[in-house]
Design a protein around this motif. Structure first.
Motif, PDB file in Angstrom:
ATOM      1  N   LEU A 107       0.836  -1.200   0.000  1.00  0.00           N
ATOM      2  CA  LEU A 107       0.000   0.000   0.000  1.00  0.00           C
ATOM      3  C   LEU A 107       0.869   1.247   0.000  1.00  0.00           C
ATOM      4  CD1 LEU A 107      -2.868   1.153   0.107  1.00  0.00           C
ATOM      5  CD2 LEU A 107      -2.700   1.071   2.608  1.00  0.00           C
ATOM      6  N   GLN A 108       1.897   1.262   0.828  1.00  0.00           N
ATOM      7  CA  GLN A 108       2.789   2.422   0.887  1.00  0.00           C
ATOM      8  C   GLN A 108       3.568   2.559  -0.422  1.00  0.00           C
ATOM      9  OE1 GLN A 108       6.407   2.668   1.146  1.00  0.00           O
ATOM     10  NE2 GLN A 108       6.176   4.888   1.245  1.00  0.00           N
ATOM     11  N   GLU A 109       4.066   1.468  -0.976  1.00  0.00           N
ATOM     12  CA  GLU A 109       4.850   1.528  -2.209  1.00  0.00           C
ATOM     13  C   GLU A 109       4.025   2.021  -3.397  1.00  0.00           C
ATOM     14  OE1 GLU A 109       6.593  -2.302  -2.978  1.00  0.00           O
ATOM     15  OE2 GLU A 109       7.988  -2.145  -1.291  1.00  0.00           O
ATOM     16  N   GLU A 110       2.765   1.620  -3.469  1.00  0.00           N
ATOM     17  CA  GLU A 110       1.949   1.954  -4.631  1.00  0.00           C
ATOM     18  C   GLU A 110       1.204   3.269  -4.503  1.00  0.00           C
ATOM     19  OE1 GLU A 110      -0.547  -1.286  -5.840  1.00  0.00           O
ATOM     20  OE2 GLU A 110       1.173  -2.555  -6.311  1.00  0.00           O
ATOM     21  N   THR A 111       0.932   3.705  -3.264  1.00  0.00           N
ATOM     22  CA  THR A 111       0.082   4.888  -3.080  1.00  0.00           C
ATOM     23  C   THR A 111       0.688   5.965  -2.188  1.00  0.00           C
ATOM     24  OG1 THR A 111      -1.038   4.070  -1.095  1.00  0.00           O
ATOM     25  CG2 THR A 111      -1.952   3.377  -3.227  1.00  0.00           C
ATOM     26  N   GLY A 112       1.697   5.616  -1.415  1.00  0.00           N
ATOM     27  CA  GLY A 112       2.236   6.535  -0.420  1.00  0.00           C
ATOM     28  C   GLY A 112       1.456   6.513   0.882  1.00  0.00           C
ATOM     29  N   ASP A 121      -0.973   5.960 -12.484  1.00  0.00           N
ATOM     30  CA  ASP A 121      -0.671   7.313 -12.942  1.00  0.00           C
ATOM     31  C   ASP A 121      -1.746   8.325 -12.544  1.00  0.00           C
ATOM     32  OD1 ASP A 121      -2.748   6.820 -14.752  1.00  0.00           O
ATOM     33  OD2 ASP A 121      -1.451   6.773 -16.513  1.00  0.00           O
ATOM     34  N   ALA A 122      -2.805   7.849 -11.875  1.00  0.00           N
ATOM     35  CA  ALA A 122      -3.869   8.722 -11.366  1.00  0.00           C
ATOM     36  C   ALA A 122      -4.626   7.942 -10.298  1.00  0.00           C
ATOM     37  CB  ALA A 122      -4.822   9.140 -12.488  1.00  0.00           C
ATOM     38  N   TRP A 123      -5.377   8.665  -9.472  1.00  0.00           N
ATOM     39  CA  TRP A 123      -6.191   8.014  -8.451  1.00  0.00           C
ATOM     40  C   TRP A 123      -7.433   8.840  -8.208  1.00  0.00           C
ATOM     41  CZ3 TRP A 123      -7.556  10.224  -3.788  1.00  0.00           C
ATOM     42  CH2 TRP A 123      -6.877  11.391  -3.446  1.00  0.00           C
ATOM     43  N   ARG A 124      -8.425   8.190  -7.548  1.00  0.00           N
ATOM     44  CA  ARG A 124      -9.661   8.888  -7.186  1.00  0.00           C
ATOM     45  C   ARG A 124     -10.399   8.093  -6.127  1.00  0.00           C
ATOM     46  NH1 ARG A 124     -14.053   6.563 -10.632  1.00  0.00           N
ATOM     47  NH2 ARG A 124     -13.020   5.122 -12.057  1.00  0.00           N
ATOM     48  N   ASP A 172       0.822   9.699  -2.682  1.00  0.00           N
ATOM     49  CA  ASP A 172       1.942  10.030  -3.572  1.00  0.00           C
ATOM     50  C   ASP A 172       2.222   8.833  -4.474  1.00  0.00           C
ATOM     51  OD1 ASP A 172       4.282  10.760  -4.845  1.00  0.00           O
ATOM     52  OD2 ASP A 172       5.441  11.001  -2.989  1.00  0.00           O
ATOM     53  N   LEU A 173       1.762   8.911  -5.713  1.00  0.00           N
ATOM     54  CA  LEU A 173       1.925   7.797  -6.648  1.00  0.00           C
ATOM     55  C   LEU A 173       3.364   7.624  -7.109  1.00  0.00           C
ATOM     56  CD1 LEU A 173      -1.276   8.265  -8.832  1.00  0.00           C
ATOM     57  CD2 LEU A 173      -0.966   6.906  -6.741  1.00  0.00           C
ATOM     58  N   GLY A 174       4.200   8.615  -6.885  1.00  0.00           N
ATOM     59  CA  GLY A 174       5.583   8.546  -7.317  1.00  0.00           C
ATOM     60  C   GLY A 174       6.552   8.114  -6.240  1.00  0.00           C
ATOM     61  N   VAL A 175       6.043   7.602  -5.118  1.00  0.00           N
ATOM     62  CA  VAL A 175       6.917   7.225  -4.010  1.00  0.00           C
ATOM     63  C   VAL A 175       7.812   6.039  -4.370  1.00  0.00           C
ATOM     64  CG1 VAL A 175       5.288   5.676  -2.835  1.00  0.00           C
ATOM     65  CG2 VAL A 175       6.973   6.942  -1.500  1.00  0.00           C
TER      66      VAL A 175
END
Length: 162
Positions: free
Chosen positions: A60-65, A124-127, A114-117
């Protein structure tokens, strides 16, 4: 919770459904995958010797921050799906994935996401979306698994009391 043994033809994996205070769920858009069936929950592999909950929090942390979560629930059994023929060769010898699913309540602010973590971002986007929307936006070969996850975690989709 231990789910017991899984079919070794399936890669061990964890999936995470993150609910916000309004009962909506986090969906990420897979980078490089054509719309419209390119939104999904975070998921990822389990490292050797890693327990499932730790794997879920790490992925979860790796993919979304996201790190500000509390555990709500876990599926009681492995949920599997098969890779379609065009993906089997990329599945490192596995025919699909056996997933342990976790429901978490997000306790942070959206700015935490943070998707770039990670070095190789998955999304490349979230909602935030309704739980049922996840069924409308997932690739066909994962749909039956998502139906089981949605059914298991539906009680958590209600907004928190004010």
């Amino acid at each position: 919770m231990s789910l017991g043994e899984h079919d070794p033809r399936y890669r061990r994996n964890v999936g995470m459904v993150v609910f916000n205070a309004e009962g909506r769920v986090w969906l990420g858009r897979r980078g490089g995958v054509a719309p419209p069936l390119n939104w999904q929950f975070p998921q990822g592999g389990v490292d050797a010797g890693e327990d499932l909950r730790s794997a879920a929090l790490r992925e979860l942390q790796e993919e979304t921050g996201i790190t500000s979560v509390t555990l709500l629930d876990q599926t009681p059994a492995w949920i599997t799906y098969d890779f379609p023929p065009e993906i089997v060769g990329r599945g490192r010898g596995y025919i699909g994935q056996a997933q342990a699913w976790f429901a978490f309540r997000f306790a942070g602010e959206d700015a935490e996401i943070d998707l770039g973590v990670h070095t190789h971002p998955e999304f490349d986007a979230w909602r935030w979306a309704s739980l049922d929307e996840a069924l409308e936006t997932i690739v066909a070969f994962k749909r039956a698994a998502y139906e089981q996850v949605v059914d298991a975690f539906r009680p958590w989709a209600a907004p928190l009391p004010a």
